[in-house]
Motif scaffolding. Sequence first.
Motif, PDB file in Angstrom:
ATOM      1  N   UNK A 471       0.756  -1.234   0.000  1.00 27.81           N
ATOM      2  CA  UNK A 471       0.000   0.000   0.000  1.00 27.81           C
ATOM      3  C   UNK A 471       0.787   1.285   0.000  1.00 27.81           C
ATOM      4  N   UNK A 472       2.136   1.230  -0.056  1.00 30.00           N
ATOM      5  CA  UNK A 472       2.923   2.450  -0.117  1.00 30.00           C
ATOM      6  C   UNK A 472       2.801   3.092  -1.503  1.00 30.00           C
ATOM      7  N   UNK A 473       2.923   4.415  -1.534  1.00 25.68           N
ATOM      8  CA  UNK A 473       2.987   5.105  -2.826  1.00 25.68           C
ATOM      9  C   UNK A 473       4.318   4.765  -3.491  1.00 25.68           C
ATOM     10  N   UNK A 474       4.350   4.707  -4.817  1.00 30.01           N
ATOM     11  CA  UNK A 474       5.606   4.352  -5.488  1.00 30.01           C
ATOM     12  C   UNK A 474       6.654   5.442  -5.321  1.00 30.01           C
ATOM     13  N   UNK A 475       7.924   5.028  -5.447  1.00 33.14           N
ATOM     14  CA  UNK A 475       9.019   5.984  -5.512  1.00 33.14           C
ATOM     15  C   UNK A 475       8.978   6.705  -6.852  1.00 33.14           C
ATOM     16  N   UNK A 476       9.663   7.844  -6.925  1.00 36.05           N
ATOM     17  CA  UNK A 476       9.733   8.604  -8.162  1.00 36.05           C
ATOM     18  C   UNK A 476      11.177   8.971  -8.477  1.00 36.05           C
ATOM     19  N   UNK A 477      11.466   9.068  -9.746  1.00 32.85           N
ATOM     20  CA  UNK A 477      12.733   9.647 -10.165  1.00 32.85           C
ATOM     21  C   UNK A 477      12.757  11.127  -9.806  1.00 32.85           C
ATOM     22  N   UNK A 478      13.940  11.721  -9.850  1.00 35.09           N
ATOM     23  CA  UNK A 478      14.022  13.134  -9.488  1.00 35.09           C
ATOM     24  C   UNK A 478      13.319  14.051 -10.492  1.00 35.09           C
ATOM     25  N   UNK A 479      12.915  13.497 -11.650  1.00 34.44           N
ATOM     26  CA  UNK A 479      12.127  14.313 -12.598  1.00 34.44           C
ATOM     27  C   UNK A 479      10.625  14.087 -12.436  1.00 34.44           C
ATOM     28  N   UNK A 480      10.232  13.331 -11.410  1.00 34.42           N
ATOM     29  CA  UNK A 480       8.826  13.103 -11.135  1.00 34.42           C
ATOM     30  C   UNK A 480       8.238  11.836 -11.715  1.00 34.42           C
ATOM     31  N   UNK A 481       8.974  11.097 -12.531  1.00 34.04           N
ATOM     32  CA  UNK A 481       8.471   9.859 -13.136  1.00 34.04           C
ATOM     33  C   UNK A 481       8.336   8.766 -12.082  1.00 34.04           C
ATOM     34  N   UNK A 482       7.213   8.089 -12.070  1.00 34.98           N
ATOM     35  CA  UNK A 482       6.997   6.988 -11.128  1.00 34.98           C
ATOM     36  C   UNK A 482       7.903   5.811 -11.486  1.00 34.98           C
ATOM     37  N   UNK A 483       8.470   5.202 -10.469  1.00 38.95           N
ATOM     38  CA  UNK A 483       9.271   3.992 -10.679  1.00 38.95           C
ATOM     39  C   UNK A 483       8.331   2.806 -10.554  1.00 38.95           C
ATOM     40  N   UNK A 484       8.001   2.221 -11.687  1.00 35.84           N
ATOM     41  CA  UNK A 484       7.090   1.089 -11.690  1.00 35.84           C
ATOM     42  C   UNK A 484       7.492   0.124 -12.796  1.00 35.84           C
ATOM     43  N   UNK A 485       6.734  -0.938 -12.930  1.00 36.75           N
ATOM     44  CA  UNK A 485       7.073  -1.970 -13.913  1.00 36.75           C
ATOM     45  C   UNK A 485       7.015  -1.426 -15.333  1.00 36.75           C
ATOM     46  N   UNK A 486       6.149  -0.473 -15.581  1.00 36.81           N
ATOM     47  CA  UNK A 486       6.066   0.102 -16.923  1.00 36.81           C
ATOM     48  C   UNK A 486       7.356   0.828 -17.284  1.00 36.81           C
ATOM     49  N   UNK A 487       7.947   1.517 -16.308  1.00 40.26           N
ATOM     50  CA  UNK A 487       9.220   2.197 -16.558  1.00 40.26           C
ATOM     51  C   UNK A 487      10.311   1.181 -16.868  1.00 40.26           C
ATOM     52  N   UNK A 488      10.381   0.118 -16.060  1.00 39.55           N
ATOM     53  CA  UNK A 488      11.385  -0.914 -16.314  1.00 39.55           C
ATOM     54  C   UNK A 488      11.188  -1.537 -17.685  1.00 39.55           C
ATOM     55  N   UNK A 489       9.944  -1.843 -18.031  1.00 42.61           N
ATOM     56  CA  UNK A 489       9.675  -2.470 -19.327  1.00 42.61           C
ATOM     57  C   UNK A 489      10.118  -1.571 -20.479  1.00 42.61           C
ATOM     58  N   UNK A 490       9.899  -0.258 -20.347  1.00 41.84           N
ATOM     59  CA  UNK A 490      10.315   0.652 -21.416  1.00 41.84           C
ATOM     60  C   UNK A 490      11.827   0.657 -21.579  1.00 41.84           C
ATOM     61  N   UNK A 491      12.548   0.634 -20.465  1.00 42.09           N
ATOM     62  CA  UNK A 491      14.017   0.643 -20.540  1.00 42.09           C
ATOM     63  C   UNK A 491      14.522  -0.675 -21.125  1.00 42.09           C
ATOM     64  N   UNK A 492      13.933  -1.783 -20.710  1.00 37.06           N
ATOM     65  CA  UNK A 492      14.364  -3.080 -21.233  1.00 37.06           C
ATOM     66  C   UNK A 492      14.080  -3.194 -22.731  1.00 37.06           C
ATOM     67  N   UNK A 493      12.938  -2.690 -23.173  1.00 35.79           N
ATOM     68  CA  UNK A 493      12.598  -2.765 -24.593  1.00 35.79           C
ATOM     69  C   UNK A 493      13.553  -1.941 -25.454  1.00 35.79           C
ATOM     70  N   UNK A 494      14.037  -0.840 -24.912  1.00 33.29           N
ATOM     71  CA  UNK A 494      14.923   0.026 -25.691  1.00 33.29           C
ATOM     72  C   UNK A 494      16.381  -0.423 -25.666  1.00 33.29           C
TER      73      UNK A 494
END
Length: 539
Positions: A471-494
Motif C-alpha cells: 500500500x505504499x505510494x511508489x518511488x519517483x525519479x528526481x524528474x517526477x516519473x513513477x518507478x514502476x514496472x512500466x518504466x522498467x519495461x520501457x528501458x528493457x525494450x529500448x
Amino acid sequence: MNAVVKPAPPIEDPRITVPVGTPADLLDANARAFLADLHDRFDARRLALLATRRSRQAAFDAGALPDFRTATRSIRESEWRVAPLPAALRDRRVEITGPVDPKMVINALNSGANCYMADFEDSTSPTWDNLLTGQRALREAIDGTLAFTSPAGKRYALKPEDQRAVLIVRPRGWHLDEKHVRIDGAPMSGALFDAGLFAFHNAHALAAKDRGPYFYIPKLQSMEEAQLWDDVLAHVERTLGLPAGQIRVTVLIETLPAVFEMDEILHALKDRIAGLNCGRWDYIFSYLKTFRRHRDRVLPERAQVTMTQPFLKAYSELLVQTCHRRGAHAMGGMAAQIPIAGDDAANDAAMARVRADKLREVTAGHDGTWVAHPALIPLAKQIFDERMRGPHQHAMTRDDVLVDRDDLIAPSIGTISRGGFDGNVEVCVRYIAAWLDGNGCVPIHHMMEDAATAEIARAQLWQWLHYADDGHAPLHLDDGTAIDEALLDRVLLSLPSKLAGQAIPGAARVPEAIALLEDLTHRDTLEDFLTLPAYARLD
C-alpha cells in the motif's frame, strides 16, 4: 615441517562423479578422495548455517534490526590478539584483484602490487572450463612455468619470483554449489572445491616458499561461519601434513550481519587470520538485501552511495579500530575505475576520484587498499607511501571512533535520477549476458563491474520497484516519473537497439539476460544472489 607421506592411490569411489573428460592431473583419484572427505566432514554444517541465514533474514523481513550479540560481549570486551603476521603479509599497501585466467594471473603477479587476489568468486563465471583453467594457471604460476600467448601472438611470461605479487586466493562463498562435482548425487560446496583443490595441489610448494597458502574468505555472516572455515583449514593442514596455522586467511567484511561480529570473526580465526577487508560493493548489496522490506532504509542511486555516507563511514572506521586493537590488518576497498583512453578530462576526473578515495582510506588508518586495474597501482602506492611509512598502521588505534548499532544502519539521503535507473538496468543486463557467456569481470562505462556491483544494481531495481508493495505510494525519479514496472519495461525494450553494434562481451546472450533480469525484478521476494538462478544456465 612434518614429513609428507604420499598415500597409496585410492580405489575409484563410485560416489564421486566429475564430468567426462576432466583432466586427470587436476582431479585424479587422490584429489577426488580429498575433496569427498571435505564434503563428508563439513557440508552438513555448511547447509545448516545457510538455513540459519534464511531464518535470520526472515526476522529482518519482519522488522528486526541487526545488532551486536549479547552472548558474545566477553569476546568484544576482553583483551586478546590474533597470531603474528607472516613476513609475506606484513606489507599489503596495494593489492590487485581479478579473475584466474592465465593472462590475468601473469599480469597481476607482474603488476608491481604487493598482493594479487586471484578470484574464483565475484570476478569469475564458474563454468567448468574456467574453474579448471584457473586452478591449472595458479599451479603453473606457483611452479614458475606459467606462460600465455594471445591470439594476436603476444607472449606473456612471469617475472622472477622475487618480483611477483604475493598470491592470495578467494574461493567462492558458502552459498554457492559446485554442480560439476557430485558426491552421492549431491553437489559439492563451491568453497570447499576451490579452496580444497588449490590446497591439495599447491600447499606444500607455497609452504616451502613461506607463501602460505593464503586465502581471502568471502560473504561470511557470522562467527559460526568463520569457525567452519577454521575447522576446514585445520583439517586440510592435518591431512596434508602442514603445521597448524600454516594456512592464513583474510576475511572480507562484506555483509551487514558480519559488521556486528568482527571481533567474534577475528577470534574464531585468531590463530590464522591476517586481517579484515572492507568489501564495500558487496557490503552495499548486503545492506540492500538485509533491509529489502524496510521502506525507511531505501538507498539512493549507486553513484550517490559513496564511502562518505554515514553507514559506510561508520563501517570502515569501526573495522580499522577493531583490527588494530587485535593486531590484524584493516584493508581498504576496491577502486573500480579503469583508465579512460581518448578523453583526458574524463580520465583526470576518474583518477581524482580514485586519489580522493585512497587518501580517505590511508588517513582513516587502513593498512592497504585494492585496485582493479594495473594502471591504478602507481597512484594508490604513491598515496600510501607518502602517508604510511612503515609496513602498516596498527599503531593508529582509532580510539576516537565511537560507533553504535544505529550508526551502522543509518539511512542514506539522496535521489534516483533517470540516468541512475537506466544505468542500473544496463549494467545488470550487460553483466548477466557476459557472465552467462563465461566472463565474470566486465568493463562497462569505464568501471570494472563484477558480480558484487551488478548485485547492487539488481537489488536496487527490485527494491525501488517493490516500494509500493503493502500500500505504499511508489518511488519517483528526481524528474517526477513513477518507478514502476512500466518504466522498467520501457528501458528493457529500448536496450537491445541501444546495445546493437557495440562490441560487448556476451552480446548474443543479451535477450536471455533481459529475460532473467525481468524475472528477478518481478518476483515477490528478492533472490539472495543473481548467480544462483544464472548458474543453472552455465555449462
